[in-house]
Structures are given as structure tokens and as C-alpha cells.
Design a protein around this motif. Sequence first.
Motif, PDB file in Angstrom:
ATOM      1  N   GLY A 152       0.788  -1.232   0.000  1.00 39.02           N
ATOM      2  CA  GLY A 152       0.000   0.000   0.000  1.00 39.02           C
ATOM      3  C   GLY A 152       0.817   1.278   0.000  1.00 39.02           C
ATOM      4  O   GLY A 152       0.247   2.353   0.149  1.00 39.02           O
ATOM      5  N   GLY A 153       2.135   1.180  -0.194  1.00 41.79           N
ATOM      6  CA  GLY A 153       2.968   2.380  -0.274  1.00 41.79           C
ATOM      7  C   GLY A 153       2.741   3.079  -1.605  1.00 41.79           C
ATOM      8  O   GLY A 153       2.464   2.436  -2.617  1.00 41.79           O
ATOM      9  N   ILE A 154       2.877   4.417  -1.601  1.00 44.89           N
ATOM     10  CA  ILE A 154       2.523   5.189  -2.800  1.00 44.89           C
ATOM     11  C   ILE A 154       3.400   4.810  -4.004  1.00 44.89           C
ATOM     12  O   ILE A 154       2.922   4.688  -5.133  1.00 44.89           O
ATOM     13  N   VAL A 155       4.693   4.589  -3.742  1.00 43.81           N
ATOM     14  CA  VAL A 155       5.608   4.267  -4.848  1.00 43.81           C
ATOM     15  C   VAL A 155       5.212   2.943  -5.495  1.00 43.81           C
ATOM     16  O   VAL A 155       5.130   2.824  -6.724  1.00 43.81           O
ATOM     17  N   ASN A 156       4.946   1.952  -4.667  1.00 44.27           N
ATOM     18  CA  ASN A 156       4.584   0.650  -5.221  1.00 44.27           C
ATOM     19  C   ASN A 156       3.187   0.652  -5.814  1.00 44.27           C
ATOM     20  O   ASN A 156       2.913  -0.095  -6.756  1.00 44.27           O
ATOM     21  N   ARG A 159       3.760   1.870  -9.203  1.00 44.03           N
ATOM     22  CA  ARG A 159       4.354   0.785  -9.998  1.00 44.03           C
ATOM     23  C   ARG A 159       3.283  -0.221 -10.414  1.00 44.03           C
ATOM     24  O   ARG A 159       3.234  -0.652 -11.554  1.00 44.03           O
ATOM     25  N   LYS A 160       2.434  -0.580  -9.441  1.00 51.07           N
ATOM     26  CA  LYS A 160       1.399  -1.577  -9.738  1.00 51.07           C
ATOM     27  C   LYS A 160       0.437  -1.049 -10.808  1.00 51.07           C
ATOM     28  O   LYS A 160       0.027  -1.797 -11.700  1.00 51.07           O
ATOM     29  N   SER A 161       0.082   0.236 -10.679  1.00 50.92           N
ATOM     30  CA  SER A 161      -0.853   0.793 -11.658  1.00 50.92           C
ATOM     31  C   SER A 161      -0.234   0.831 -13.048  1.00 50.92           C
ATOM     32  O   SER A 161      -0.936   0.905 -14.054  1.00 50.92           O
ATOM     33  N   MET A 162       1.099   0.776 -13.098  1.00 48.91           N
ATOM     34  CA  MET A 162       1.786   0.742 -14.398  1.00 48.91           C
ATOM     35  C   MET A 162       2.049  -0.693 -14.850  1.00 48.91           C
ATOM     36  O   MET A 162       2.770  -0.934 -15.819  1.00 48.91           O
ATOM     37  N   GLY A 163       1.509  -1.623 -14.059  1.00 52.28           N
ATOM     38  CA  GLY A 163       1.669  -3.034 -14.428  1.00 52.28           C
ATOM     39  C   GLY A 163       3.000  -3.625 -13.982  1.00 52.28           C
ATOM     40  O   GLY A 163       3.395  -4.704 -14.425  1.00 52.28           O
ATOM     41  N   LEU A 164       3.705  -2.910 -13.109  1.00 49.01           N
ATOM     42  CA  LEU A 164       5.006  -3.416 -12.634  1.00 49.01           C
ATOM     43  C   LEU A 164       4.831  -4.122 -11.293  1.00 49.01           C
ATOM     44  O   LEU A 164       3.855  -3.901 -10.582  1.00 49.01           O
ATOM     45  N   GLU A 165       5.801  -4.946 -10.963  1.00 52.44           N
ATOM     46  CA  GLU A 165       5.771  -5.686  -9.690  1.00 52.44           C
ATOM     47  C   GLU A 165       6.140  -4.754  -8.534  1.00 52.44           C
ATOM     48  O   GLU A 165       6.951  -3.836  -8.705  1.00 52.44           O
TER      49      GLU A 165
END
Lengths: 316, 587
Positions: A152-156, A159-165
Motif C-alpha cells: 500500500g505504499g505510494i511508490v509501489n 508501480r502496480k498501476s503501471m503493471g510493474l511488480e
Amino acid sequence: MNNSAAVISLEKKSKRKEIWKRIKEHKILYLFLLPCIVSLLVFSYYPMYGATLAFKDYKYNLGIMGSPWVGFKHFEDFITSPEFWTVTRNTIVISGLKIIFGFPAPIILALLLNEVKCTKFKRAVQTMSYLPNFVSWVVVVTLMTVVFTPYGGIVNDIRKSMGLEAIFFMGEKNYFYPMVVLSDIWKNAGWGSIVYLSALSGVSQELYEAAIIDGAGRLKCTWHITLPGIKGTIGIMFIFAVGGILNAGFDQILLLQQPANNEISEILDTFTLKTGLNYGRFEYATAIGLFKSVFALVLMSLTNFISQKFMEVGIW
Amino acid sequence: MKKRNILALITASMMAMTALASCGGDSETSSDESSKESSTTTASNTGDESGEESDSPWQKFDDVKLTYLHCWNGTPKYPSDQYGNDVATAIRDKIGVTVEYEGINMSEVEKLNLMFASGDIPDIVNAPYWGGDGGETAVIKKAATEGRLAAIEDLLPNYPNISDCYDVGIVSQNYLENDLEPPEFEGHRYLIPQQTPGDENGITHWAYGIFVRGDVPEALGIDPQSIKTSDDLYNFMVAARDYGFKDVNGNDCIVATTYHEGWDYSGYQANFTEKKYTSYSLQDDGTVVYDVFNDNWMEKNLFMWKLVNEGLFDKECFNCTDAQADEKVGNGTALMASAQYGVIVNSTKITGLYDSNPEMRYIPIGPLNYADGSQLKQLETMGRSGSPVLFFPTDCENLEAALTYIDYVNSEEGTILVKYGFEGDTFEYNEEGQPRWVDSILERKASGDTSYEDELRERGINFIYGCFYTGDTCYTMFGENNPGDADAAVQEIEDYKLLRPIERLEGYPLSGLVNQYENYETVSQFAFQGTTQEDYQQRAFFAATEEEARQILQDYRDYLTSQEGGIFEDYMEFVNEIAKSRDDILF
């Protein structure tokens, strides 16, 4: 021969008299030195007797002075411990990285601020950049944990919204050094720039005017006027930075330690806490502290010598 | 000009005085000390001389005030009025002693070191003493042998409610010989082992286990109690991860977590462990092996690596605080957590999870079986083998008053007062003559309303006992270990205790004999003290590949065998020899 010696002696005497005369003249101003001298004696010199602990086998009931002497036993224990090279290497690497990337940061910031013409904007940036200095490392690391957490961290989340792990930035070994250096710069660059800004204010404006008339641009002015103008300050700050190379930042590193990075994050200070203080081995902890101080003194003297030779800047 | 000079002189003097002010601590301390000394004299004189004519078995002191330090990281709540609350007043009326409580928010070892080095030690200290040669135990032993602690062996027999605290059964033989009366104490007793059972009913059931959000097994159609092996657990965790559960705020969930610094991740490894008490195992060929060199050790740590590597385990939990864990469990973000059941229930109380989302009520998994397939137990020796301890500094304001206070709290009368409060007000006796909280309190407890705890604490009720009890017989005396247990216990916790029962092991733990090895201190320093083993293990959990993880674990084995010229091999030879020295060795 005798005459010249007598002349020198006389000269010395008159010089001493002159100094005393000046001190008497400005006695009130000298009195202002008193608090600094007192605090230096009380907080820096008086506790030095505690350094003898490094050569003793400390007993609670006998105190520092009464405990029996054991020579260099604790230094031997430390130097022959399996962790010695690892923690020393880690300390130097982290400090080295901080010097390489962190030392120029306040200089660059100061140079950039110096070029800003809009006073309001400059002051706003200055204030914003000083603020992190007043935030403790506990708060900084907690903020980092919240921002970079994989849960739930903003950076991740980005990343997730960009399809990244999601990446566990705070826990992965590869991200440890960048985290240490970047957070150090974020926290300290602004405050560190104050010294350089004050040095910059001492650079004569006439030099810039002359350079501009000669056709120099901003970069050339910075390179040929500004940097040489604050060379002395940079040199002194660099000597101090090298002297503190074995102080890699205790609280920052302790808080950033994670299982995955403990191989590269164990530094002298955290090692002292874990193997010395946590076990009541004050003498062992003191021995490591003294080792650090001696090493720092040697390094500082060496840097001072080199700096004096090549940059004509030195602290003594 | 003159005025300016005078002004400057005053300013400079003030600055110098400010700098010097910090050195003024000594004089202040000495004045404090002198007042403490005079108070001591007064207190002990009046106390000794008062000797009021009464039936009370306790000596009454003349308003002695003592300080108590709860040297456990994380300050518990204390009454805001420590002197004037109802219980403190009642105790003072009875024995003339008042104790003021304080806690710490730092490492216990660090605090102990600071206290012993400075000599500034409260009159009574309660600290962890888990036995052996490391951590708090080492520091307290050092303080005792170096003259910081008061010897109490001559005084203890005068206090009948605590005089049996060294009896085997209350403490184990091993704990007694190696830690409470080790040879270096030269026959002296400095410690009162605390939170010890007075009989079998007094053993605390910690209710350790893995607990899962109730809606998870339901959604997955898996009976959580059918999970008995690490494979079952792994498959369940994978299914939970892939299902895509959300927490109360609609965020993604963490499959499995723990509380502070990975406590207690070993719960997930339970199926790899053998049913034994020490870190040594007896092999089929009769040799004794240190656990690190067992296949089980490698496998259980690789299992953890798999959980971390596959995103089934909370990567942050090895470096988290209880507050962070409370948030994860309290919001249902963690689908599973391994710890004591009571701790998990408390986390949900903080957020009111069960009220807002009753379907998320945490329920037990398994429990997992031991490696041999037998039922998991809470193993206990005959008497505790490590416990909190109470000790007193040599300059304790009034040692007899301190012991009288502890003795009183441990008496039936004192226990009822500090746990149940006042008859007719906060408790009544039932038909069996046992104290029971009044219905109004029990109803609030049963409904999960915890505000009654704060109210009682403000009056001094139900917090003192935990700090001082030794040889607990509450269950035998009152039919319940804690007030409210018989009528309003958290039923799910009571049910779980039956799934993982207590088993008392007879015999002498091998770990209590190994310190007879001539170079034990050397071995202990690199093998058993500090966090080296844990550091290697946790590093392995985060390795990029299984091969790397295996190599890190192997590196730790090599580290053990290569230190001090390979002394560990010689040590293990000694362990094998000493293991044959008795018939009642407990592995």
C-alpha cells in the motif's frame, strides 16, 4: 650568535606583551569565549578520562578508575573478531558513498540558490531544504517505510498501476546504498548548504562584473570565480568529512537495517551497540570508539597535509 | 561605554553560568541522596520500632515510599494517582508501604546496563531473566557478583508467602543451579523468580499458534483445523494469496505476518520441529547433535525462504513494531498471524474489527503437528527455567519494607485486594467462598468493553499482581487464574488452549549441563550470544534463490565450526560425554 638569540628572545617577549595588551584591551570580548571553553572542558575533555575504560576490565562496583587494567585485550578482541573486516569495510563504503554523492550536494544546492534572483522563491526553497534537518531519523525512516512499503505504499501503488511488480525497496540489498545516500542527501544537503551560502556571500561582486564585461557566462563565472572563491570552505569541510569517515551515521543505518541487507549494513557503531553495549561490555565498546577516534585523527591529519600541499587549505 | 561593558560582562557571565549549569547535576544528586538517606533512616527506625500491637502478620512501616521499575520494553499503564488510589491506600493502611511504578521504552539490556553502571537503581526492579549467559541474564549476574544487588537469603525465610520461591517445582532444578544460585553467587540469593507457578494449575498457557481471519478458510472451503503439516499450510497460504482478499479499507492483504521483529515466525515452522526442550537432539545412533547441524534446521529455514520468496510472508515483519502489527491485524490486512492468541485478540480490540467486520474474527489454524506427526504441545519443565525476576539494589531505601510489600501481595488477602479490589464494591464471594468480580464488571468484560480495565486500574486494581506474584496458586485458591476467567473469559482462547495443551517434561535439560565445558564462555560468545544465528537465518529468508539461501545457512554452520580454531567440535564432544553423565537428561 648570542646577540641574535637575545634579539629573538626580546622579540618573543615583546610579542607576548603585545598579545596580553590586546587581550586586556578586549577583555570583555574574550570573556565571551568563556562559555565555549567551559563547555569544551566539561563535555569534551573531562569525559576523556573515560577512554581509559578501553584498557580495563570494567566492574560496576569499582567504577572506571578502580577497575583493573587489561592492556590491549579489548582491541585484540575487536581486531581478531570475525566481523572486524566486514564492519570496517561496510563503514568505509557507506561513508565513502556519502562523501562522493553527499558532499557535493550542499555545494551544488548553494551554487544553484546563489543563481536564483527571485528572493522570495530563494527563501522558500532555502526554508524547505533546511526543514528535513530538524526531523529525526526515526521519523524519516518511518516516512520512508510508509512511502516505499510494498503493502500500500505510494511508490509501489504507482508501480502496480503501471503493471510493474511491487518492490520491497527498504528490504532489498540492492536498494540499501541508494536509500542510505539519497535519504542522507535529502536530510542534510539543505542545512549543509548554509556554510557554502555564507562563503558565497563573501565572494566579491566586482569579480563577476569584470568577468561579465570580459564575456564570461554564468557557468564560466561559477567555475572561475565562485568555486575558487569558496575553495577554502570546501577544503575545510572536506577534511572534516574525511575525518568522520568511520561515522557512517548510527541512527540512520540502525533504522534502515533489514535482514536482507545486514551483511552490508552492519557498521562499527551498530556493531558496538550489539556486541558491546547490549552485553554490558562498556570496555569493549570504548575500545572500538577509541579505535575509531585514532583512525579518524590519522585520516584527518593526512587529508589536512594533502589539502595544504595541493589546495593551500588546512585546519592547522 | 562603562554601561556597555557591564552589560557585556553580565551577558558573558550568564552564558558561562548556563554552560556550567549542566554540571550542577552532582550537587542536586547529592542533595537527593542525602534526603534519601535521611528518609531511609527515618523509615527504618520508625518501621522497626513501631511494631504496633495488632494481629497482622506483617510489620507496619511508617509510610515508606519505594520506587519500582518494570524493566520491560513498553511502559504499561499505571494509575494516574499512584499514592492516593484505593488499593495503594489500603496497602499503606495495612503495612505502611507505598510503591510507585514506572516503566521503560527502550531495550531492557540497555536500561539494566545504564542503571548498574550509574548506580542509580530503583528500590525494586522487575526484569527478564531467561537464564544462560546472554542478554539480561548476563547483565544481572554481573551486577550481582559485582556488588550492585542486595543479598536476600537471610531475609527470605521471614516472609512466608514468598519464602518457597526457590523450591524445585516452582523453579526447575536447572534454573536453580545455573541461574538463581550459580557458583559465582557464592551461596547468596539476590533474585526473586517471578511469575512462577505454585502448582500445575498456575502454569501460564500462552496460547501460541497461527491464527487466520475467519472469512478466509470459509471462502476457500478449507477447514483450518485440518491444516496439520507444512505442505497443508503452504497450499492454504497460496490459495489465500491467489484469492485476492481485501482488508477493511479495501486494500490488498498480506498473507502471513508476525508481531515485533518477527515474533513469532517459528509458529509457521512448527511442523519441522521435534518434540523436545533444548537445542540439542539425540540421534538414532546415540550421538548428540546441535540443532543447527540437523537437516530439520536447514529445511525449516528453507521453508521460510519459500514463503518470503513467493510473497506469502510479510517482508516487513522482521523489522516491525507491535504497533505496526496491531494495525495490520486490527484492520484485517494480515490474513494470518503467528503469536499468542490473546495478543491477536487485543489487536482487533484496538480497531474494533470484530464489531465492524465480525466475519473477520481470527480463528486458529491446526495447530500444526510436530515433525513426527504428534500433537503440538506447550512444553514446560518441572518449574520455570527462566522467568522475570525481582531484585533490589544494595542501597534499596528499605529492603524489609520491599520484601514485606511483595509478601503481602502474594498472601491470599493481598492477592484478593490487588486483583479483585473491595468486597461489595468490585467483587463478591461466591458460594464456594471464592472472590468473583461483580456482575457489572463481568458483563463489560464479556461484551469486550475494555474501558472497565482503565477504571479499575485507576483505583489500583488488577495490575500489581503481575509485577510481584511468585508461586502462583490463584487457580487452586479461587478457581480462576485471572479475575473474570471463570465467568467471562474469551471463549475462543480457552477453546484453543485445549487444542495445544501444556505438557510438563521431567528430567534435567542438557542445556543446563553444557556450561561445565572448560571453554564454555568462548563458545558461548560466538555461538549462543548475540544475534548472529538469527542474522544468518533471516538473511537466508531473503536470498534470491533457494541455492543461495542454502549456502547462507551452510555458511553459518561453517562459521560455527571455524571459530576459535574449530573449538566447536571439541565442545560437541564434551556435550556428547556430559549427555551420558545422567539418566534423566532432557533433550
